[in-house]
Design a protein around this motif. Structure first.
Motif, PDB file in Angstrom:
ATOM      1  N   PRO A 166       0.884  -1.088   0.142  1.00  0.00           N
ATOM      2  CA  PRO A 166      -0.068   0.152   0.034  1.00  0.00           C
ATOM      3  C   PRO A 166       0.876   1.374  -0.027  1.00  0.00           C
ATOM      4  O   PRO A 166       1.739   1.204   0.668  1.00  0.00           O
ATOM      5  N   GLU A 167       0.329   2.276  -0.671  1.00  0.00           N
ATOM      6  CA  GLU A 167       0.673   3.603  -0.704  1.00  0.00           C
ATOM      7  C   GLU A 167       1.008   3.958   0.886  1.00  0.00           C
ATOM      8  O   GLU A 167       0.469   4.004   1.498  1.00  0.00           O
ATOM      9  N   GLY A 168       2.545   4.349   0.783  1.00  0.00           N
ATOM     10  CA  GLY A 168       2.990   4.927   2.224  1.00  0.00           C
ATOM     11  C   GLY A 168       3.400   3.991   3.277  1.00  0.00           C
ATOM     12  O   GLY A 168       3.692   4.246   4.444  1.00  0.00           O
ATOM     13  N   SER A 169       3.361   2.402   2.914  1.00  0.00           N
ATOM     14  CA  SER A 169       3.848   1.802   3.750  1.00  0.00           C
ATOM     15  C   SER A 169       5.263   1.476   3.899  1.00  0.00           C
ATOM     16  O   SER A 169       5.846   2.015   2.840  1.00  0.00           O
ATOM     17  N   PRO A 170       5.980   1.343   5.088  1.00  0.00           N
ATOM     18  CA  PRO A 170       7.567   1.204   5.057  1.00  0.00           C
ATOM     19  C   PRO A 170       7.980   0.543   4.023  1.00  0.00           C
ATOM     20  O   PRO A 170       9.040   0.938   3.081  1.00  0.00           O
ATOM     21  N   GLU A 171       7.560  -0.574   3.486  1.00  0.00           N
ATOM     22  CA  GLU A 171       8.026  -1.667   2.355  1.00  0.00           C
ATOM     23  C   GLU A 171       8.050  -0.651   1.022  1.00  0.00           C
ATOM     24  O   GLU A 171       8.828  -0.717   0.101  1.00  0.00           O
ATOM     25  N   ARG A 172       6.773  -0.117   0.664  1.00  0.00           N
ATOM     26  CA  ARG A 172       6.924   0.785  -0.509  1.00  0.00           C
ATOM     27  C   ARG A 172       7.912   1.921  -0.507  1.00  0.00           C
ATOM     28  O   ARG A 172       8.666   2.191  -1.690  1.00  0.00           O
ATOM     29  N   ASP A 173       7.955   2.482   0.604  1.00  0.00           N
ATOM     30  CA  ASP A 173       8.885   3.614   0.536  1.00  0.00           C
ATOM     31  C   ASP A 173      10.265   3.130   0.497  1.00  0.00           C
ATOM     32  O   ASP A 173      10.985   3.847  -0.142  1.00  0.00           O
ATOM     33  N   VAL A 174      10.676   2.200   0.919  1.00  0.00           N
ATOM     34  CA  VAL A 174      12.076   1.645   0.648  1.00  0.00           C
ATOM     35  C   VAL A 174      12.523   1.071  -0.459  1.00  0.00           C
ATOM     36  O   VAL A 174      13.450   1.449  -1.044  1.00  0.00           O
ATOM     37  N   ILE A 175      11.253   0.450  -1.219  1.00  0.00           N
ATOM     38  CA  ILE A 175      11.412   0.041  -2.683  1.00  0.00           C
ATOM     39  C   ILE A 175      11.511   1.374  -3.394  1.00  0.00           C
ATOM     40  O   ILE A 175      12.463   1.335  -4.432  1.00  0.00           O
ATOM     41  N   GLU A 176      10.779   2.429  -3.222  1.00  0.00           N
ATOM     42  CA  GLU A 176      10.823   3.779  -4.002  1.00  0.00           C
ATOM     43  C   GLU A 176      12.220   4.092  -3.946  1.00  0.00           C
ATOM     44  O   GLU A 176      13.019   4.876  -4.917  1.00  0.00           O
ATOM     45  N   LEU A 177      12.651   4.266  -2.773  1.00  0.00           N
ATOM     46  CA  LEU A 177      14.097   4.596  -2.238  1.00  0.00           C
ATOM     47  C   LEU A 177      15.174   4.005  -3.121  1.00  0.00           C
ATOM     48  O   LEU A 177      16.115   4.636  -3.644  1.00  0.00           O
ATOM     49  N   ALA A 178      15.006   2.797  -3.091  1.00  0.00           N
ATOM     50  CA  ALA A 178      15.808   1.868  -3.800  1.00  0.00           C
ATOM     51  C   ALA A 178      15.970   2.320  -5.395  1.00  0.00           C
ATOM     52  O   ALA A 178      16.904   2.386  -5.986  1.00  0.00           O
TER      53      ALA A 178
END
Length: 131
Positions: A24-36
């Motif tokens: 989901p948008e804003g989840s820590p997992e998604r944020d980390v992947i987007e940072l990668a």
């Protein structure tokens, strides 16, 4: 982590995007992947993709050795070089046979003890400060 020889940045970005969509948008997992993804695009943005590929290859190379940029016979010689303004943060040097790293502190650079691969580490080694 396994080595991917001759990786294609766009293919990896696409795979990361597919994985990020599962969170989901804003989840820590998604944020980390987007940072990668951003971290992977950055070398392209600054036109350093070849440098990144070299770093990536060295990262997995079991024979990798730290690169020593300068060797100094004495601490005095090293301090003169440090004062010259030529040193860069995280640069590795050897002073009188011992490994050190240049470290940026507020308002100045200094040397920090950072043993090299071929060096025996003593129990009580501490930071060597340069004024």
């Amino acid at each position: 982590m396994s080595y991917i020889s001759d990786f294609d940045t766009d293919t990896i970005l696409s795979a990361l995007d597919a994985i990020s969509q599962k969170h989901p948008e804003g989840s820590p997992e998604r944020d980390v992947i987007e940072l990668a993804q951003i971290a992977l695009v950055y070398p392209r943005h600054i036109r350093k993709e070849d440098d990144f590929r070299r770093f990536y290859k060295e990262f997995f190379d079991p024979s990798f050795r730290l690169k020593v940029s300068h060797e100094f016979a004495t601490r005095e010689d090293a301090d003169k070089w440090l004062a010259s303004g030529s040193a860069k943060d995280a640069e590795r040097v050897r002073i009188a046979g011992k490994g050190f790293m240049v470290v940026q502190l507020p308002g100045r650079l200094t040397f920090m003890s950072a043993p090299l691969e071929d060096e025996e580490v003593e129990e009580d080694e501490s930071e060597v400060d340069s004024e």
